[in-house]
Scaffold this motif. Structure first.
Motif, PDB file in Angstrom:
ATOM      1  N   ALA A1123      46.560  38.887  48.090  1.00 31.38           N
ATOM      2  CA  ALA A1123      47.205  38.384  46.888  1.00 31.38           C
ATOM      3  C   ALA A1123      46.679  39.108  45.654  1.00 31.38           C
ATOM      4  O   ALA A1123      45.546  39.591  45.633  1.00 31.38           O
ATOM      5  N   CYS A1124      47.505  39.170  44.632  1.00 31.30           N
ATOM      6  CA  CYS A1124      47.103  39.816  43.385  1.00 31.30           C
ATOM      7  C   CYS A1124      46.100  38.927  42.647  1.00 31.30           C
ATOM      8  O   CYS A1124      46.301  37.707  42.561  1.00 31.30           O
ATOM      9  N   PRO A1125      45.043  39.485  42.110  1.00 35.33           N
ATOM     10  CA  PRO A1125      44.111  38.687  41.307  1.00 35.33           C
ATOM     11  C   PRO A1125      44.717  38.381  39.942  1.00 35.33           C
ATOM     12  O   PRO A1125      45.709  38.995  39.522  1.00 35.33           O
ATOM     13  N   GLU A1126      44.093  37.442  39.239  1.00 37.49           N
ATOM     14  CA  GLU A1126      44.520  37.158  37.886  1.00 37.49           C
ATOM     15  C   GLU A1126      44.241  38.370  36.992  1.00 37.49           C
ATOM     16  O   GLU A1126      43.336  39.171  37.287  1.00 37.49           O
ATOM     17  N   PRO A1127      44.984  38.533  35.909  1.00 37.70           N
ATOM     18  CA  PRO A1127      44.750  39.682  35.025  1.00 37.70           C
ATOM     19  C   PRO A1127      43.306  39.768  34.566  1.00 37.70           C
ATOM     20  O   PRO A1127      42.691  38.768  34.186  1.00 37.70           O
ATOM     21  N   ALA A1128      42.737  40.971  34.642  1.00 38.05           N
ATOM     22  CA  ALA A1128      41.372  41.286  34.205  1.00 38.05           C
ATOM     23  C   ALA A1128      40.310  40.649  35.071  1.00 38.05           C
ATOM     24  O   ALA A1128      39.130  40.713  34.746  1.00 38.05           O
ATOM     25  N   SER A1129      40.679  40.010  36.177  1.00 42.92           N
ATOM     26  CA  SER A1129      39.720  39.447  37.109  1.00 42.92           C
ATOM     27  C   SER A1129      39.645  40.341  38.338  1.00 42.92           C
ATOM     28  O   SER A1129      40.671  40.834  38.814  1.00 42.92           O
ATOM     29  N   CYS A1130      38.427  40.523  38.868  1.00 38.78           N
ATOM     30  CA  CYS A1130      38.309  41.451  39.988  1.00 38.78           C
ATOM     31  C   CYS A1130      36.965  41.272  40.692  1.00 38.78           C
ATOM     32  O   CYS A1130      35.925  41.149  40.038  1.00 38.78           O
ATOM     33  N   ASP A1131      37.018  41.275  42.038  1.00 38.58           N
ATOM     34  CA  ASP A1131      35.779  41.314  42.818  1.00 38.58           C
ATOM     35  C   ASP A1131      35.537  42.706  43.390  1.00 38.58           C
ATOM     36  O   ASP A1131      34.550  42.917  44.085  1.00 38.58           O
ATOM     37  N   CYS A1137      41.599  46.655  40.349  1.00 43.42           N
ATOM     38  CA  CYS A1137      42.395  45.592  39.713  1.00 43.42           C
ATOM     39  C   CYS A1137      42.865  45.960  38.305  1.00 43.42           C
ATOM     40  O   CYS A1137      42.989  45.095  37.435  1.00 43.42           O
ATOM     41  N   GLY A1138      43.125  47.201  38.049  1.00 42.76           N
ATOM     42  CA  GLY A1138      43.604  47.611  36.739  1.00 42.76           C
ATOM     43  C   GLY A1138      42.519  47.997  35.764  1.00 42.76           C
ATOM     44  O   GLY A1138      42.809  48.493  34.674  1.00 42.76           O
ATOM     45  N   TRP A1139      41.257  47.753  36.107  1.00 42.19           N
ATOM     46  CA  TRP A1139      40.163  48.239  35.266  1.00 42.19           C
ATOM     47  C   TRP A1139      40.045  49.752  35.433  1.00 42.19           C
ATOM     48  O   TRP A1139      40.047  50.267  36.552  1.00 42.19           O
ATOM     49  N   ASN A1140      39.940  50.455  34.338  1.00 39.18           N
ATOM     50  CA  ASN A1140      39.842  51.912  34.429  1.00 39.18           C
ATOM     51  C   ASN A1140      39.108  52.455  33.218  1.00 39.18           C
ATOM     52  O   ASN A1140      38.943  51.768  32.209  1.00 39.18           O
ATOM     53  N   SER A1141      38.673  53.694  33.344  1.00 41.56           N
ATOM     54  CA  SER A1141      37.999  54.374  32.239  1.00 41.56           C
ATOM     55  C   SER A1141      39.014  55.189  31.462  1.00 41.56           C
ATOM     56  O   SER A1141      39.838  55.889  32.058  1.00 41.56           O
ATOM     57  N   PRO A1142      39.000  55.130  30.133  1.00 38.36           N
ATOM     58  CA  PRO A1142      40.013  55.825  29.341  1.00 38.36           C
ATOM     59  C   PRO A1142      39.868  57.332  29.474  1.00 38.36           C
ATOM     60  O   PRO A1142      38.760  57.872  29.572  1.00 38.36           O
ATOM     61  N   LEU A1143      40.989  58.016  29.474  1.00 36.61           N
ATOM     62  CA  LEU A1143      40.997  59.481  29.529  1.00 36.61           C
ATOM     63  C   LEU A1143      40.932  60.019  28.108  1.00 36.61           C
ATOM     64  O   LEU A1143      41.904  60.493  27.540  1.00 36.61           O
TER      65      LEU A1143
END
Length: 1376
Positions: A1123-1131, A1137-1143
């Motif tokens: 299942a998809c996690p809640e926005p900005a939540s991640c284990d 989960c959409g967290w990334n480092s800016p280019l």
């Protein structure tokens, strides 16, 4: 050519005038000479213990090089006088430099030199051997450091003081115009003007050799008298007369393929170089770069530099031309000119100015044709062996004589028309009066030119012009106006003929020798031979063949002839090459024949043999031994075309029993290659005859070189096998490189370094796939005076013919456990894949302990732009097939991995690509190979070096029948991944730089205008109100009870319409998401949880709203299990989960990594995650040791989140930073249109486990959460990790049932028991104290208790919106 004006007017200046504005710093000393130099030799490895140091009266002194851009300037505080030894090129000096028990400035006697070891220090100041160390120099990395033996001593006493002599006005002019802002020491001991920039350290800190076009040494390369441009311009000055000019700059990864992707010194985008800048001009333009004034140069002087040419220079017919010239007196002479063909990457130029007995300057110039946007970068200018030997009497050997200065010189180098002593004493007229010299200044002397075509012609450089192969000066006077003899190819058909020059008849002798200077340049097949003729029979004595470069090379031959003879000199200029000779010197033992009257006579001479009959073969053909002719392209192509096989007899494959086998010596120095017989019958490596290093007749101290004839084409599996033996100290080496004339490159293929003993064996050297022509080059360097030796034997070429495929060439499925199957290393670059096991970056995918392929952009020898793994051409594909593979892209600044296909005769097509870190995790990739009709095809995996910190890996390739199916991850960089639009011209795949439809300025994947996405125009002219445009995926197969569809979308401002997301199963379509507006123009993340009961499809539907313009765009689709996690939540167990480092180029693209708890030496982190508490759990991490000159911050950003009134962020963090290195902090920041603000921070520390964090979040507008690791001061060593991030919008931080608390670190059972007992004692004491306090009489209450809002169990930290408050412990007297 029009050279810049030079103000050569004399004037008298006070000493202090020359010192105006020069701030003085102290520097360590570096030597002025390196014995037996080698321009392209391998770079030594260095352990972390090899730190540069200087020992003086005050003990161990640390030191470093500083320049105008440096902020780490330190006073080296050196003693007044040091004795220092020469550093090997590519290394840095280290060792005890003092002279104990000797008076200051004591000069060592011969034979007392010390051994020192070459080391290295990066420009980032990191300890060598640390992770992500950007190594410095060279094309290979030998195992051991390299000690050399050499002498050095400074001038002392009055000799080191300023004498107040007259100096040139130009020296002052350059000093005032090119000196940096004051961070480089110049002439701290006030040496005389004539001692500045003379390649001799007169000051104890060698500061008299700074800002001379070089500094006294390079901190990065470790070489003396070097300019690497890391600390400034070294005094080089742009003197261009137009907008086309030179500036000091750095590489820019954002402009890939439009200039250098890295400098040459450190091999990254942080290094500096000089580069030409200007928009393309309508007329021919030249940029000029001029050095300061240098005093004089020795005969052995060598100047080398590295250049990188890009732009129109690689494609247009009219090429830009780079030249190096020398200006002295009234002369301007060329030293070097770029070849007509120059491939991509860094190339080395080497020039030999010869003996210069007066002041001189160097000028680099780049001339570009009209409308040409050529860009030329210049780096690592090194001056080797340019200083004169210091005066002082030496003990000379039996075969040596003394110069007036006291130095020793081999007897056969006296009277050879070259000032080897440096004071002219070896060319003294009295000493040399019995030698017969012909400089051709007044004619041919006693020599006779044979008429015919071609023939030797007397001419000057002024008359012949500036053609690439023409000598730029004569040898006698080092002047363009000096005369020499030359032969060029004047035949209209291009056929090569022989020009002949003969001497008078000489009497029989055993003591006649001839010295001459030859110039062979511009062709790999030109030749010069020296023979003697008796009784009309020619006896070959020596022959030179190939391209020796644009310099005069000394050659010497001895004649021991029992009859009267003539000397015959023959030259053959092939193609566009030129052969020239100058300064023919006959020794006193060459006596002409005489009559009874004492006059010379030619009547009894032996006549010259007749010229051989011209071959019936044309210029484009070669003759077989049988007399047949074949195309020259078929000779040495690894298959016999002549009936007798003679076209492959002299191509380098040989046992040397019948001669050199096609190898020809092109050495220009004091070593050369020659065939000799073994004297050791027990030697099983070198049997019979072999090719060995021998003493050469040249003047410079360069490695010996030998080359094969022109070879090729070759296959991907092509290799050369040979036996070798080397007996040498660490300064010696054997190496094999490949000169690819089509690509215009030379790359090292193999090397072995001496280690003080004997090394021998049999080696297989991959040559790889190459077009014709290319040559194999053998390099060697040993000290013959200490009985060192090096040789090769039994050379063969295997699997080289391109039409003969080896077994396994079609085996594309491979787990790399037993080799590389049908995949082959592309050898055309020094950036290469390697077959490895786990080496600190992670295990293989197959077994966890096996083999895989990897490439590391930070390895010390890599300067190439791409590493390719290629196949042979495969049979045409009649049905689609799927190539699946496992890959890893790890590291804080890693580049790109591509999968390419090329049809026979066509261009390469990208089938699949990924860029940037994907974590230290294996990911599966796949690509469908479509049918190819009747055409063969080949595949290639390509790793681009557009990032410098990390590694790329491949494993478990599988080729199966049928298409791959729906792609579970799609960035749209290659194609639409099978997503189909409902109507033509609705949804389009494009980038902002090439697209025809309005869309985002940058894609989400790469963050650049060249990145691709899917977009639909929603303006009423394209999609009227109420009309829909659908984009449908291929069917996804269920692989778990629930799956997550995640994607990134962007809606334009204004009236963009709406985006609906549907899931279709078994013909039933269900709407799962809809969006019609968003804040700003950023990319937003959408996700949908799917519970499939069979194959399902995703449908993205854009509906027009009637606006005048607008768009809806999609990028980066992913389908994951669970299942998809809640926005900005991640284990972080499945992905990020959409967290990334800016280019962000300003941050140098430093990215957080993703890994499990399995320890990795290259990517350190906690050995347990927080979620599972095991090594199998995952988290994100960052290694702070990479922060420094490349960037001081690394960020991890969430997706865009809606406005929050009372939200809460919970997370777990782990820090492992030694307390004494704590120089930064971990922050949580909120970013919105209003800006950024810090809501939590924690200083770097060494913790004992995972720590919890809770942050209240409030924002009146859309925002992002940013985790930021930043440093205050450098260095900051250690790691930071994050796990279990939970963002909640339903309830604030106060009512949460789960409050993170500090997790107990793992420890032994005994420690836990002891801790439990201590806690029990404390609790009992507290209970007793509390009871006593409760029973104690109390006064009235001091106030109403207030509930604390501070999170509990968090190291006494109270979180505010803009800062962190550390709540102090209650003190005695405080209210409780």
């Amino acid at each position: 050519m029009a050279w810049p004006p030079r103000p050569w007017q004399r004037c008298q200046l006070l000493p202090q005038d020359c010192q105006h504005g020069r701030k003085k710093w102290r520097f360590p000393l570096l030597s002025q000479r390196v014995p037996l130099d080698h321009a392209s030799w391998p770079h030594p490895n260095q352990s972390s213990t090899q730190r540069p140091s200087v020992v003086g009266k005050g003990g161990l002194k640390k030191w470093g090089v500083v320049g105008k851009s440096s902020q780490r300037s330190r006073d080296a505080q050196l003693p007044a006088c040091l004795v220092m030894l020469a550093a090997v090129p590519g290394g840095r000096t280290t060792g005890d430099l003092s002279q104990p028990n000797k008076p200051p400035c004591h000069k060592p006697t011969a034979g007392t030199e010390k051994l020192i070891t070459a080391g290295l220090k990066s420009n980032a100041g990191q300890v060598p051997g640390s992770r992500f160390q950007p190594w410095a120099h060279g094309v290979a990395s030998p195992v051991d450091p390299v000690p050399l033996r050499a002498q050095f001593y400074p001038r002392c006493g009055q000799e080191a003081e300023m004498a107040g002599q007259v100096v040139f006005a130009l020296l002052l002019l350059l000093a005032r115009t090119v000196l940096p802002g004051g961070s480089t020491v110049i002439n701290s001991c006030s040496s005389a003007a004539k001692q500045l920039c003379d390649f001799v350290c007169n000051c104890s800190d060698c500061s008299d050799e700074n800002q001379c076009g070089y500094l006294r040494g390079s901190a990065v390369l470790g070489t003396p008298f070097t300019c690497d441009f890391e600390e400034g311009d070294c005094g080089w000055q742009d003197v261009s007369t137009s907008t086309y000019r030179w500036v000091r700059g750095q590489a820019n990864l954002a402009t890939w393929n439009t200039g250098p992707h890295s400098d040459h010194t450190v091999g990254t985008n942080l290094g500096w170089f000089m580069v030409t800048v200007s928009p393309p001009a309508k007329t021919t333009a030249t940029a000029w770069l001029r050095s300061p004034v240098m005093q004089e140069a020795a005969t052995t002087c060598e100047i080398s530099a590295w250049f990188h040419l890009s732009g129109c220079g690689l494609n247009q017919t009219e090429q830009p031309v780079l030249r190096l010239a020398m200006v002295y007196g009234d002369e301007v002479v060329g030293l070097w000119q770029s070849p007509e063909r120059t491939g991509e990457g860094w190339h080395q130029l080497v020039a030999y100015p010869g003996r210069v007995a007066e002041q001189f300057q160097l000028i680099f110039s780049l001339t570009q044709p009209p409308a040409c946007g050529a860009e030329l970068a210049l780096d690592d200018i090194i001056f080797r062996n340019c200083g004169l030997q210091e005066p002082g009497q030496q003990d000379c050997g039996v075969e040596e004589s003394s110069c007036n200065r006291g130095s020793c010189l081999a007897k056969h180098r006296f009277c050879d028309s070259t000032d080897d002593c440096g004071d002219g004493s070896d060319e003294n007229k009295v000493r040399c009066e019995n030698f017969t010299r012909c400089s051709f200044e007044e004619g041919l002397c006693l020599w006779e030119v044979e008429d015919g075509q071609p023939k030797w012609e007397r001419n000057t450089s002024l008359s012949l012009g500036t053609t690439y192969s023409i000598p730029t000066r004569d040898h006698s006077n080092n002047s363009r106006a000096g005369f020499f003899l030359h032969v060029g190819n004047s035949s209209a058909a291009g056929a090569s003929g022989t020009a002949r020059l003969s001497s008078p008849t000489f009497q029989a002798t055993n003591s006649c020798s001839l010295v001459l200077y030859c110039h062979l340049h511009g062709s790999a097949t030109s030749s010069l031979s020296i023979s003697y003729v008796t009784n009309s029979t020619k006896h070959l004595v020596t022959e030179r063949m190939g391209d020796l470069g644009s310099s005069w090379v000394r050659e010497r031959v001895d004649f021991n002839v029992a009859a009267k003879f003539k000397v015959l000199i023959e030259g053959v200029a092939s193609g566009t090459g030129t052969v020239a000779i100058d300064d023919l010197i006959l020794s006193p033992g060459c006596v002409q024949g005489k009559l009874e009257g004492g006059q010379p006579s030619d009547k009894t001479l032996t006549t010259l043999p007749s010229q051989p009959h011209a071959s019936r073969c044309t210029a484009e053909e070669v003759a077989c031994d049988s007399g047949d002719c074949i195309s020259a392209e078929l000779a040495c192509d690894f298959t016999e075309k002549c009936a007798d096989g003679s076209d492959e007899k002299h191509c380098g494959a040989t046992t040397f029993e019948e001669g050199a086998g096609g190898w020809h010596d092109i050495s220009v120095g004091q070593l050369r290659w020659g065939v000799q017989k073994t004297t050791n019958a027990t030697n099983t490596i070198l049997t019979g005859a072999f090719l060995a290093l021998q003493a050469g007749e040249g003047q410079v101290m360069a490695a010996a070189k030998a080359r094969t004839p022109l070879l090729g084409p070759s296959s991907p599996a092509c290799a050369m096998e040979m036996s070798y033996r080397i007996h040498s100290g660490p300064q010696g080496f054997l190496a094999v490189s490949i000169a690819d004339h089509t690509a215009g490159t030379t790359h090292l293929a193999w090397h072995i370094q001496g280690h003080g003993g004997t090394a021998e064996g049999h080696v297989n050297i991959p040559l790889g796939e190459r077009t014709r022509p290319f040559q194999v080059e053998l390099l060697g360097l040993v000290d013959l005076q200490v009985l060192a030796s090096a040789a090769i034997d039994n050379v063969t070429f295997v699997q080289c013919h391109p039409d003969v495929k080896p077994p396994g060439a079609t085996e594309l499925s491979c787990n790399f456990e037993r080799g590389m199957c049908g995949w082959y290393q592309d050898q055309s670059s020094d950036f290469r894949w390697v077959h490895v096991t786990e080496q600190g970056q992670g295990s293989d995918h197959t077994t966890g302990s096996g083999h895989f392929l990897a490439v590391d952009p930070s390895v010390p020898w890599s300067r190439g732009q791409r590493a390719q793994l290629v196949t042979y051409y495969q049979e045409p594909a009649t049905a689609p097939r799927c190539l699946s593979f496992w890959y890893r892209l790890a590291g804080p600044q890693i580049g790109t991995l591509n999968l390419k296909m090329q049809l026979e005769g066509g261009k390469e097509m990208v089938l699949w690509t990924r860029r940037g870190t994907q974590g230290s995790i294996w990911h599966q990739g796949q690509a469908t190979l479509t049918t190819t009709g009747q055409q063969q095809y080949r595949l290639a995996f390509e790793a681009l070096r557009d990032g410098f910190l990390g590694d790329v890996a491949l494993d478990d390739l599988a080729l199966t029948v049928g298409s791959c199916g729906a792609e579970l991850s799609c960035s749209f960089e290659v194609d639409a991944c099978g997503l189909a639009a409902s109507e033509q011209h609705t949804w389009l795949r494009q980038s902002n730089s090439t697209g025809s439809t309005a869309g985002p300025s940058a894609d989400h994947t790469t963050g650049t205008a060249t990145g691709h996405y899917m977009v639909v125009s929603t303006g009423r002219g394209s999609l009227p109100a109420g009309h829909a445009a659908a984009l449908t995926s291929q069917p996804y197969q269920p692989s778990a009870p629930t799956q997550c569809l995640a994607f990134w979308y962007q809606l334009s401002t204004g009236t963009p319409g709406s985006l609906g997301v549907f899931v279709e199963q078994s013909g039933v379509r269900r709407k799962v998401m809809s969006v019609s507006a968003m804040e700003g123009d950023a990319w937003h993340r959408g996700h949908v949880t799917v519970q499939p009961d069979g194959d399902w499809q995703a449908i993205f539907e854009a509906v027009g709203a009637g606006g005048s313009r607008g768009y809806i765009a999609l990028d980066d689709l992913h389908v994951l299990d669970g299942a998809c996690p809640e926005p900005a939540s991640c284990d972080f167990e499945r992905d990020m989960c959409g967290w990334n480092s800016p280019l962000d180029p300003l941050l140098h693209n430093f990215a957080w990594g993703w890994k499990s708890g399995v320890p990795l030496a290259k990517y350190p982190g906690p050995e347990q995650d927080h979620t599972l508490g095991t090594r199998d759990g995952h988290y994100v991490h960052f290694d702070t040791s990479v922060l420094g000159p490349g960037g001081t911050t690394a960020r991890l950003e969430s997706q865009h989140l809606p406005a929050a009134a009372d939200s809460c962020l919970r997370f777990w963090y782990h820090m492992d930073i030694p307390e004494h290195l704590s120089r930064g902090e971990l922050r949580v920041r909120l970013q919105s249109v209003a800006g950024q603000r810090t809501v939590w921070s924690m200083a770097g520390h060494q913790s004992q486990g995972w720590q919890g964090g809770v942050v209240p979040v409030q924002s009146p507008s859309e925002f992002q959460i940013i985790f930021e690791i930043t440093m205050w001061r450098w260095p900051m060593e250690g790691t930071v990790a994050l796990d279990d991030i939970v963002y909640s919008t339903r309830e604030g931080c106060h009512s949460s049932p789960e409050v993170p608390v500090e997790e107990k670190s793992s420890g032994s059972f005994v420690a836990e028991v002891v801790l439990g007992l201590l806690l029990a004692v404390i609790i009992v004491a507290l209970v007793a104290t509390g009871g006593w306090y409760w029973l104690k009489p109390r006064g009235p209450a001091s106030g109403t208790p207030v509930e604390s809002n501070a999170p509990q169990g968090f190291d006494n930290i109270t979180f505010r919106d803009d800062k962190v408050i550390i709540s102090p412990e209650p003190k005695e007297g405080d209210d409780i």
